[in-house]
Motif scaffolding. Structure first.
Motif, short mmCIF file in Angstrom:
data_model
loop_
_atom_site.label_atom_id
_atom_site.label_comp_id
_atom_site.label_asym_id
_atom_site.label_seq_id
_atom_site.Cartn_x
_atom_site.Cartn_y
_atom_site.Cartn_z
N ASP A 107 0.95 -1.30 -0.06
CA ASP A 107 0.08 0.07 -0.01
C ASP A 107 0.84 1.35 0.00
O ASP A 107 1.38 1.75 1.07
N THR A 108 1.16 1.85 -1.20
CA THR A 108 1.95 3.06 -1.09
C THR A 108 1.61 3.58 -2.52
O THR A 108 1.16 3.25 -3.61
N PHE A 109 1.95 5.23 -2.47
CA PHE A 109 1.66 5.82 -3.63
C PHE A 109 2.89 6.26 -4.27
O PHE A 109 3.12 7.02 -5.18
N ARG A 110 4.10 5.81 -3.78
CA ARG A 110 5.51 6.18 -4.21
C ARG A 110 6.13 5.13 -4.93
O ARG A 110 6.18 3.89 -4.58
N ALA A 111 6.66 5.39 -6.16
CA ALA A 111 7.29 4.72 -7.05
C ALA A 111 8.61 3.98 -6.57
O ALA A 111 8.82 2.74 -6.76
N LYS A 112 9.41 4.69 -5.83
CA LYS A 112 10.52 4.34 -5.28
C LYS A 112 10.23 3.03 -4.27
O LYS A 112 10.63 2.06 -4.30
N VAL A 113 9.18 3.40 -3.31
CA VAL A 113 8.72 2.25 -2.17
C VAL A 113 8.19 1.10 -3.13
O VAL A 113 8.52 -0.08 -2.59
N ALA A 114 7.28 1.42 -4.15
CA ALA A 114 6.90 0.24 -4.86
C ALA A 114 7.98 -0.77 -5.54
O ALA A 114 7.91 -1.94 -5.43
N ARG A 115 9.07 -0.19 -6.01
CA ARG A 115 10.24 -0.59 -6.56
C ARG A 115 10.94 -1.40 -5.59
O ARG A 115 11.03 -2.80 -5.94
N GLU A 116 11.24 -0.90 -4.67
CA GLU A 116 12.04 -1.57 -3.42
C GLU A 116 11.15 -2.65 -2.92
O GLU A 116 11.94 -3.79 -2.35
N SER A 117 9.84 -2.56 -2.68
CA SER A 117 9.12 -3.31 -1.82
C SER A 117 8.97 -4.59 -2.85
O SER A 117 8.92 -5.95 -2.41
N ILE A 118 8.84 -4.60 -4.31
CA ILE A 118 8.59 -5.74 -4.97
C ILE A 118 9.87 -6.51 -5.02
O ILE A 118 10.11 -7.73 -5.11
N GLU A 119 11.02 -5.72 -5.41
CA GLU A 119 12.45 -6.38 -5.25
C GLU A 119 12.81 -7.16 -3.84
O GLU A 119 13.41 -8.12 -4.06
N ALA A 120 12.02 -6.66 -2.62
CA ALA A 120 12.16 -7.42 -1.47
C ALA A 120 11.12 -8.45 -1.47
O ALA A 120 11.57 -9.46 -0.45
N GLY A 121 10.51 -8.80 -2.35
CA GLY A 121 9.52 -10.12 -2.05
C GLY A 121 7.98 -9.98 -2.16
O GLY A 121 7.27 -10.70 -2.27
N ALA A 122 7.57 -8.54 -2.50
CA ALA A 122 6.24 -8.33 -2.52
C ALA A 122 5.86 -8.61 -4.12
O ALA A 122 6.46 -8.74 -4.79
#
Length: 285
Positions: A107-122
């Motif tokens: 749950d984020t509106f920030r592209a940087k948070v989205a990218r790093e979260s997906i890379e971390a396993g989301a």
């Protein structure tokens, strides 16, 4: 209402190579890493607490766990990107390690948070702003090749409840989502989930008008997520509190399922899973 509202809808999501079938509705359990989310029981203040919450969601039948590190309640305090990541990434890493079967939505509106979260396993990006608060979000989701939850909202969490106005909320939400869906598809985003945004830039009357017209979203042929769990549209109407809003939440979840919702985003996973089973049985009868 037709019996095949969702039973005959064959929709899948690609979660990093694993297909999730949404022909039967499923539940998304809420896990907040924030100190100020509107429902106090959803706040997790440590990795151990987050792991415990994730385990409960999975045992009760959640198909997804939606992790938030920035409270989007009306008037919520601003959180920096760095603080959001400091809350988010350790939780994703820990949950993915302890429960590798868990499907995590961010749950984020920030592209940087989205990218790093997906890379971390989301696996999924859940953006309350529909790309309006970060111009890089759509292209980031396209590059990540993950499902994207597109929500309707006006303004920001800090401003969204300052006298929202609609002439026809059902049509305006459809028009908004149509523009965004076209932009996402043009970038090659394959899996889009629609969220009409109950409680976001909408007063109580708007919310119930929108629920009454929820089936209008069928025109897209895309899965619809409904998130009304313990929100003010329930407890303000009934004169109670978020703590006392489970019964009203279940009533609205039932209506949402009857109008075609594919995903229920909730605090109370077990109750929502039971709600799906009952509605499904009714529609089969």
């Amino acid at each position: 209402m037709a019996k095949d509202t969702f039973l005959n809808r064959k929709i899948t999501l690609n979660l990093k190579g694993e297909l999730l079938d949404l022909s039967r509705p499923c539940v998304m359990g809420i896990l907040n890493l924030t100190p100020d989310s509107f429902y106090s029981n959803s706040r997790m203040d440590s990795i151990d607490a987050a792991l415990e919450r994730a385990e409960i969601c999975l045992k009760e039948g959640a198909a997804f766990i939606d992790i938030g590190a920035y409270s989007s309640r009306p008037g919520a305090a601003e959180v920096t990107t760095e603080e959001e990541l400091q809350r988010m990434i350790p939780a994703i890493t820990a949950i993915s390690k302890r429960f590798p079967e868990a499907k995590l939505s961010i749950d984020t509106f920030r592209a940087k948070v989205a990218r790093e979260s997906i890379e971390a396993g989301a696996h999924v990006v859940n953006d309350i702003s529909g790309g309006n608060l970060d111009e890089l979000m759509f292209e980031t989701v396209a590059a990540l090749n993950v499902p994207y939850i597109l929500m309707h909202m006006q303004g920001t969490p800090q401003t969204m409840q300052q006298k929202p106005v609609y002439k026809n909320i059902g049509l305006e939400v459809v028009d908004y989502l149509a523009e965004k869906v076209n932009a996402l598809k043009a970038l090659g985003v394959k899996d889009i989930i629609l969220d009409p945004g109950f409680g976001f830039a909408k007063n109580t009357t708007h919310n119930y008008q929108l629920m009454n017209q929820l089936q209008n979203l069928d025109v897209f042929g895309l899965p619809v997520l409904v998130g009304i769990s313990r929100k003010s549209m329930v407890y303000k109407l009934l004169g109670t509190t978020a703590d006392e809003a489970l019964n009203g939440t279940t009533v609205l979840n039932t209506i949402a399922l009857q109008k075609g919702a594919a995903i229920l985003r909730v605090h109370d996973v077990k109750a929502a899973v039971e709600c799906i089973s009952i509605v499904e049985k009714m529609q089969q009868s």
